[in-house]
Design a protein around this motif. Structure first.
Motif, PDB file in Angstrom:
ATOM      1  N   LEU A   1      -6.588  -3.773  -2.754  1.00 47.58           N
ATOM      2  CA  LEU A   1      -5.642  -2.676  -2.574  1.00 47.58           C
ATOM      3  C   LEU A   1      -5.181  -2.127  -3.921  1.00 47.58           C
ATOM      4  O   LEU A   1      -5.034  -0.906  -4.085  1.00 47.58           O
TER       5      LEU A   1
ATOM      6  N   SER B   1       2.326   9.424  -5.179  1.00 44.64           N
ATOM      7  CA  SER B   1       1.075  10.186  -5.213  1.00 44.64           C
ATOM      8  C   SER B   1       1.238  11.520  -4.497  1.00 44.64           C
ATOM      9  O   SER B   1       2.317  11.852  -3.976  1.00 44.64           O
TER      10      SER B   1
ATOM     11  N   PHE C   1      -5.554  -1.252   5.362  1.00 41.35           N
ATOM     12  CA  PHE C   1      -4.957  -2.097   4.325  1.00 41.35           C
ATOM     13  C   PHE C   1      -5.125  -3.592   4.608  1.00 41.35           C
ATOM     14  O   PHE C   1      -4.447  -4.434   3.997  1.00 41.35           O
TER      15      PHE C   1
ATOM     16  N   LEU D   1      -6.524   6.098  -6.305  1.00 42.22           N
ATOM     17  CA  LEU D   1      -5.885   7.161  -5.511  1.00 42.22           C
ATOM     18  C   LEU D   1      -4.738   7.818  -6.270  1.00 42.22           C
ATOM     19  O   LEU D   1      -4.488   9.024  -6.118  1.00 42.22           O
ATOM     20  N   ALA D   2      -4.031   7.047  -7.074  1.00 38.74           N
ATOM     21  CA  ALA D   2      -2.864   7.586  -7.798  1.00 38.74           C
ATOM     22  C   ALA D   2      -3.269   8.592  -8.863  1.00 38.74           C
ATOM     23  O   ALA D   2      -2.435   9.385  -9.311  1.00 38.74           O
TER      24      ALA D   2
ATOM     25  N   PHE E   1       0.828  -1.202   0.000  1.00 39.30           N
ATOM     26  CA  PHE E   1       0.000   0.000   0.000  1.00 39.30           C
ATOM     27  C   PHE E   1       0.866   1.258   0.000  1.00 39.30           C
ATOM     28  O   PHE E   1       0.604   2.212  -0.751  1.00 39.30           O
ATOM     29  N   ARG E   2       1.903   1.268   0.819  1.00 40.28           N
ATOM     30  CA  ARG E   2       2.784   2.443   0.877  1.00 40.28           C
ATOM     31  C   ARG E   2       3.514   2.651  -0.444  1.00 40.28           C
ATOM     32  O   ARG E   2       3.678   3.789  -0.908  1.00 40.28           O
TER      33      ARG E   2
ATOM     34  N   GLY F   1       2.416   1.863  -3.356  1.00 37.26           N
ATOM     35  CA  GLY F   1       1.454   2.366  -4.321  1.00 37.26           C
ATOM     36  C   GLY F   1       1.138   3.837  -4.155  1.00 37.26           C
ATOM     37  O   GLY F   1       0.735   4.501  -5.119  1.00 37.26           O
ATOM     38  N   LEU F   2       1.314   4.361  -2.946  1.00 34.15           N
ATOM     39  CA  LEU F   2       1.055   5.785  -2.699  1.00 34.15           C
ATOM     40  C   LEU F   2       2.323   6.634  -2.742  1.00 34.15           C
ATOM     41  O   LEU F   2       2.244   7.861  -2.639  1.00 34.15           O
TER      42      LEU F   2
ATOM     43  N   LEU G   1      -5.493   1.706  -5.010  1.00 34.56           N
ATOM     44  CA  LEU G   1      -4.284   2.469  -5.340  1.00 34.56           C
ATOM     45  C   LEU G   1      -4.369   3.054  -6.747  1.00 34.56           C
ATOM     46  O   LEU G   1      -3.918   4.183  -6.992  1.00 34.56           O
ATOM     47  N   GLN G   2      -4.947   2.301  -7.671  1.00 34.57           N
ATOM     48  CA  GLN G   2      -5.118   2.806  -9.033  1.00 34.57           C
ATOM     49  C   GLN G   2      -5.962   4.083  -9.021  1.00 34.57           C
ATOM     50  O   GLN G   2      -5.640   5.070  -9.710  1.00 34.57           O
TER      51      GLN G   2
END
Length: 365
Positions: free
Chosen positions: A355, A288, A348, A362-363, A281-282, A284-285, A359-360
């Motif tokens: 997830l 961002s 998470f 949020l990004a 998760f981290r 993926g962000l 993430l897709q």
């Protein structure tokens, strides 16, 4: 937020529950217990096999020997354990120190007991959240009855360490102050750190109700099975309330969990299991516009969103759910009087594909 997520078909990273199944072996053990006839009231304090397994687990992990008969009680989830501990320990007019942001059941339970909530806010800086023990000491008065601590901490993901236990022990040593320790995320501590249980520290263990949750540990939040460990004198008072607000707890699940605890691998492997999800998760962000705060424990990740919006936290969480399709929880909701810090919390404890979808979305912000 869960209702709003369902309304907008959003990925629900708000409420703290897994979206994956528990171990089929555990289901088989519970089913076997039902078929074996364990469907009537169990002992008020919990089935002996489960209490003995809990005591053995605590002794192996934290080095403290609790008496399974006199010092362990099985509860209908951790929230019931927390509420019962407060009701048995807090009298009208007693002060209870609560460290904010705080899990939402603490304060209503204190008020139900007639106690007075004394909130002390965690410090927040570039390192993230941490407990300012000097503020805790300053909040202590002649009316202080109880200090509520939570490690690993919901919602911030911070963990207490040995130095924190020493600081807390220094505050309560030589007083009649009790400690209520919410340790439901005890097996979600990362990066090689060890869980700083109150059970580890003799001064704290002697005055603490230590609460944990099989729902969190074994991915069965809907089963509502937890427990409390405390010295016999405290446990005797705890059981006086437990007897009349719950009496006893789901029998077949107690038998099933007792059998499942014979193998320590599931809970010993939990830190690595959830650290992999945290790291996914981290990562993926990382590219961002969200700023990641430390996440040393629990299955929650807090983020600052100041580079994205100046909306209040609740409004931002609603916008994120409705417009982006990912639900989060505003950290301001965990304060008695909402404090705006520009931070929301994601959970998470989800399948990797869940997830990845979140993430897709949020990004793109």
């Amino acid at each position: 937020m869960s209702a709003l997520a369902a309304q907008h078909d959003a990925v629900n990273l708000g409420q703290g529950f897994p979206d994956f199944a528990c171990d089929p072996r555990l289901v088989d053990l519970v089913t076997g217990a039902m078929r074996a006839g364990h469907n009537q009231y169990p002992p008020m304090t919990g089935t002996p096999a489960l209490r003995q397994a809990i005591a053995a687990k605590i002794a192996a992990l934290y080095g403290h020997a609790y008496d399974a008969d006199a010092e362990i009680t099985v509860t209908a989830g951790a929230t019931q354990a927390l509420t019962t501990a407060i009701l048995c320990a807090v009298h009208p007019g007693d002060e209870v120190i609560v460290i904010e942001p705080a899990y939402d059941s603490y304060m209503p339970a204190i008020e139900l007991a007639g106690g007075v909530v004394v909130p002390v806010q965690m410090a927040l800086d570039e390192r993230g959240y941490h407990v300012p023990w000097e503020r805790i000491q300053a909040a202590v008065s002649g009316k202080t009855r109880l200090i509520v601590v939570n490690t690993p901490h919901n919602p911030t993901g911070t963990v207490l360490r040995d130095a924190d236990l020493e600081a807390l022990a220094g505050i309560v040593r030589g007083t009649g102050i009790l400690v209520l320790a919410d340790e439901v995320y005890e097996h979600m501590v990362y990066d090689g750190e060890r869980h700083a249980s109150m059970s580890r520290h003799p001064v704290l263990a002697a005055r603490s109700f230590v609460v944990s949750s099989f729902g969190k540990t074994f991915h069965t939040t809907g089963w509502k099975i937890g427990y409390v460990a405390a010295p016999a004198t405290l446990m005797a008072e705890f059981r006086k309330v437990h007897q009349y607000n719950v009496f006893s707890v789901n029998a077949p699940m107690q038998h099933g969990i007792a059998g499942y605890l014979a193998d320590p691998a599931p809970y010993l492997g939990l830190p690595a299991f959830y650290q992999n999800k945290r790291d996914l998760f981290r990562a993926g962000l990382a590219g961002s516009r969200f700023e990641l705060l430390p996440a040393d424990g629990t299955y929650f990740q807090c983020v600052r969103y100041g580079a994205i919006s100046d909306m209040p936290e609740a409004a931002f969480a609603e916008w994120l759910t409705a417009e982006v399709g990912v639900a989060a929880i505003p950290v301001s909701a965990f304060y008695r009087q909402a404090r705006e810090s520009g931070i929301v919390r994601f959970c998470f404890a989800k399948r990797d594909e869940t997830l990845a979808l979140a993430l897709q979305r949020l990004a793109r912000i």
